[in-house]
Design a protein around this motif. Structure first.
Motif, PDB file in Angstrom:
ATOM      1  N   MET A   1      -9.924   2.886  -0.673  1.00 17.26           N
ATOM      2  CA  MET A   1      -9.606   1.864  -1.393  1.00 17.26           C
ATOM      3  C   MET A   1     -11.141   0.924  -0.861  1.00 17.26           C
ATOM      4  O   MET A   1     -11.696   0.252  -1.706  1.00 17.26           O
TER       5      MET A   1
ATOM      6  N   ARG B   1     -14.478   2.054  -2.134  1.00 15.06           N
ATOM      7  CA  ARG B   1     -14.532   1.937  -3.566  1.00 15.06           C
ATOM      8  C   ARG B   1     -15.071   0.528  -3.642  1.00 15.06           C
ATOM      9  O   ARG B   1     -15.810   0.070  -4.672  1.00 15.06           O
TER      10      ARG B   1
ATOM     11  N   VAL C   1       0.844  -1.171   0.081  1.00 14.94           N
ATOM     12  CA  VAL C   1       0.112  -0.030   0.030  1.00 14.94           C
ATOM     13  C   VAL C   1       0.942   1.274   0.094  1.00 14.94           C
ATOM     14  O   VAL C   1       0.719   2.209  -0.907  1.00 14.94           O
TER      15      VAL C   1
ATOM     16  N   LEU D   1      -4.973   5.799   2.363  1.00 13.21           N
ATOM     17  CA  LEU D   1      -5.308   5.226   1.136  1.00 13.21           C
ATOM     18  C   LEU D   1      -6.315   3.894   1.545  1.00 13.21           C
ATOM     19  O   LEU D   1      -7.102   3.811   0.502  1.00 13.21           O
TER      20      LEU D   1
END
Length: 53
Positions: free
Chosen positions: A34, A37, A11, A30
């Motif tokens: 992620m 989504r 990551v 992040l």
């Protein structure tokens, strides 16, 4: 947030590739987008969610 070492590395590398100049990005910044989504586009999850209990 704790991540296994290999996932943390991946990551972190992913974030570095997304930034101009390859600056490190904290994985926690992040992981949330992620996962958001992933959940948003997971058709199996959406189907189960729509099904009444």
């Amino acid at each position: 947030m704790e991540l296994p070492a290999a996932l943390h590395r991946d990551v972190t590398d992913f974030g570095r590739l997304l930034t101009e100049g390859g600056m490190p990005v904290e994985p926690a910044k992040l992981v949330v987008p992620m996962l958001e989504r992933f959940v948003a586009i997971d058709h199996g999850f959406a189907k189960v969610r729509r099904t009444p209990p």
